[in-house]
Design an enzyme around this catalytic site. Sequence first.
Site, short mmCIF file in Angstrom:
data_model
loop_
_atom_site.label_atom_id
_atom_site.label_comp_id
_atom_site.label_asym_id
_atom_site.label_seq_id
_atom_site.Cartn_x
_atom_site.Cartn_y
_atom_site.Cartn_z
N LYS A 259 0.84 -1.20 0.00
CA LYS A 259 0.00 0.00 0.00
C LYS A 259 0.87 1.25 0.00
CE LYS A 259 -0.69 -0.26 5.03
NZ LYS A 259 -1.60 0.12 6.09
N ARG B 227 -9.85 0.18 15.10
CA ARG B 227 -9.86 0.88 13.81
C ARG B 227 -11.04 0.38 12.98
NH1 ARG B 227 -4.15 1.18 10.55
NH2 ARG B 227 -4.50 -1.04 10.27
N HIS C 114 -5.43 -7.18 13.34
CA HIS C 114 -4.19 -6.40 13.26
C HIS C 114 -3.76 -5.98 14.66
CE1 HIS C 114 -1.15 -4.10 11.19
NE2 HIS C 114 -1.58 -2.95 11.66
N ARG D 50 1.24 -10.79 7.12
CA ARG D 50 1.23 -9.59 6.26
C ARG D 50 2.51 -8.81 6.55
NH1 ARG D 50 -3.47 -9.56 8.97
NH2 ARG D 50 -2.90 -7.63 10.04
N TYR E 49 15.10 31.63 3.13
CA TYR E 49 13.99 32.39 3.72
C TYR E 49 14.26 32.69 5.19
CZ TYR E 49 11.08 31.34 -0.34
OH TYR E 49 10.57 31.26 -1.62
N CYS F 250 13.49 25.09 1.48
CA CYS F 250 12.45 25.70 0.62
C CYS F 250 11.57 24.60 0.02
CB CYS F 250 13.11 26.48 -0.51
SG CYS F 250 14.40 27.62 0.00
N MET F 251 10.63 24.99 -0.79
CA MET F 251 9.71 24.01 -1.38
C MET F 251 10.45 23.02 -2.29
SD MET F 251 6.31 24.67 -3.72
CE MET F 251 5.57 25.82 -2.59
N ASP F 252 11.43 23.52 -3.04
CA ASP F 252 12.08 22.68 -4.05
C ASP F 252 13.59 22.58 -3.90
OD1 ASP F 252 9.46 23.03 -5.41
OD2 ASP F 252 10.28 25.04 -5.75
N1 PMH Z 1 -1.70 -5.28 7.90
C1 PMH Z 1 -2.39 -4.15 8.09
C2 PMH Z 1 -3.86 -4.23 8.22
C3 PMH Z 1 -1.73 -2.93 8.14
O1 PMH Z 1 -2.44 -1.81 8.33
C4 PMH Z 1 -0.31 -2.91 8.02
C5 PMH Z 1 0.49 -1.66 8.13
C6 PMH Z 1 0.36 -4.12 7.82
C7 PMH Z 1 -0.36 -5.29 7.78
C8 PMH Z 1 1.85 -4.21 7.70
O2 PMH Z 1 2.47 -3.81 8.86
P1 PMH Z 1 4.07 -3.68 8.94
O3 PMH Z 1 4.46 -2.66 7.94
O4 PMH Z 1 4.31 -3.20 10.33
O5 PMH Z 1 4.60 -5.00 8.64
N2 PMH Z 1 -0.23 -0.51 8.38
C9 PMH Z 1 0.25 0.65 8.88
C10 PMH Z 1 -0.56 1.73 9.21
O6 PMH Z 1 -1.86 1.72 9.02
N3 PMH Z 1 0.14 2.69 9.73
O7 PMH Z 1 1.42 2.28 9.77
C11 PMH Z 1 1.51 1.03 9.25
#
Ligand code: PMH
Length: 392
Positions: A48, A145, A175, A228, A274, A320-322
């Site tokens: 993600k 969550r 999780h 995961r 700046y 700065c921005m860039d």
């Molecule tokens: N599964 C879920 C549902 C997650 O949200 C995340 C990471 C992972 C697995 C993977 O976790 P890891 O990178 O610690 O292995 N999610 C997030 C989060 O929502 N904010 O920081 C990490």
Amino acid sequence: MRKKEIGLETTLFHRDTWAEVNLDHIRKNISSMKTRLGTGVSLFAVVKANAYGHGDYEVAKTALEAGADFLSVAFLDEALALRKKGITAPILVLGVSRPESASLAADQGISVTVFDDAWLESASAQLKPGQVLQVHVKVDSGMGRIGIRDKNKLMKVEGLLKEKKCFNFQGIFTHFATADELDTDYYEKQLAAFKGMLTVLTGRPDFVHAANSAASLRFADPVWNAVRMGIAMYGLSPSVEMKPLLPYPLQQAISLKTKLVAVKQLVKGESVSYGATYTAQGNEWIGTLPIGYADGWIRKLQGQEVLIDGIRVPIVGRICMDQCMIKLPGFFPAGTEVTLMGNDGDESITVDEIAAKLETINYEVTCMIGARVPRIYMKDHQLQHVRNFILE
Ligand code: PMH
């Protein structure tokens, strides 16, 4: 002075700042995890947020080649983007999808996360005859969550999944909120809560998964038959306190590099950037770098060191921005490579060092590297591929 030639494809991006992603490190981090887990445990590679800033497609492809079985993203659009680029492996959307998207997800073979019977009722009305949506049920065991929090609701959801032919109950998961902390009390409470929820199921789906990187690296109990893996795949520790507990060395995959684009000598009393917050104390060589807060190199990094010719030098004046400025130990020509994160000679600036300076976590540092920064991919010590998001 050591001059480094990186031989970048100058036609693919036109700005001398880039993030270098070492795909061999990602591959190694995955194979180390697979060795640790042994056979019979599926690995969901979490890609993600543009693979935590590393580039979704390239990381997904590398992870699959290294033996990942599934990909995970937060939102359906991220999964669709991978499909568009030709990724055919199974993908789980970890966040909330709209019931109106059920048909699209089913059509694209994308698994969704569900924690509500009303959602299933709405989605079933959207699915076309013959379509089957792959569903992973989320249990909220203490993260607070998303997810089912009580057993009756879980029984109702399982009942609907069994009753309706348009759904396949593919997985159940939870999780952890504190798996990266030394104190394991809350983690253990969550583990017990999830185990309790599993007892009401009349059957087990294909995948039961709970462990993120931290839990996978520390414990055997939460593994069931899938994990995961996010942050550890990128070679970063889930937390600073967990570093001494890591069962194998992780290899940071990302570096952030730039080049001097302007070099000048200031005389005593002249200022930089700046607010004129930095004033030369004598004759000082100042270099300008083409990276700024719009690239995720934010103003709080004023004073942070960077590497030039293997030497640490500070960022001076406001970012700065860039662009931002560094104080050089002497004259260096424009075009000299500068490392913001990564290795140069015997020196190294880790993602964790930047996270500490920013009083945040390494996850945030890599995710913040903006779309304006091209990614270059190294494989077998060779430049394999360049990705320039803003010209895509
Ligand atoms: N599964 C879920 C549902 C997650 O949200 C995340 C990471 C992972 C697995 C993977 O976790 P890891 O990178 O610690 O292995 N999610 C997030 C989060 O929502 N904010 O920081 C990490």
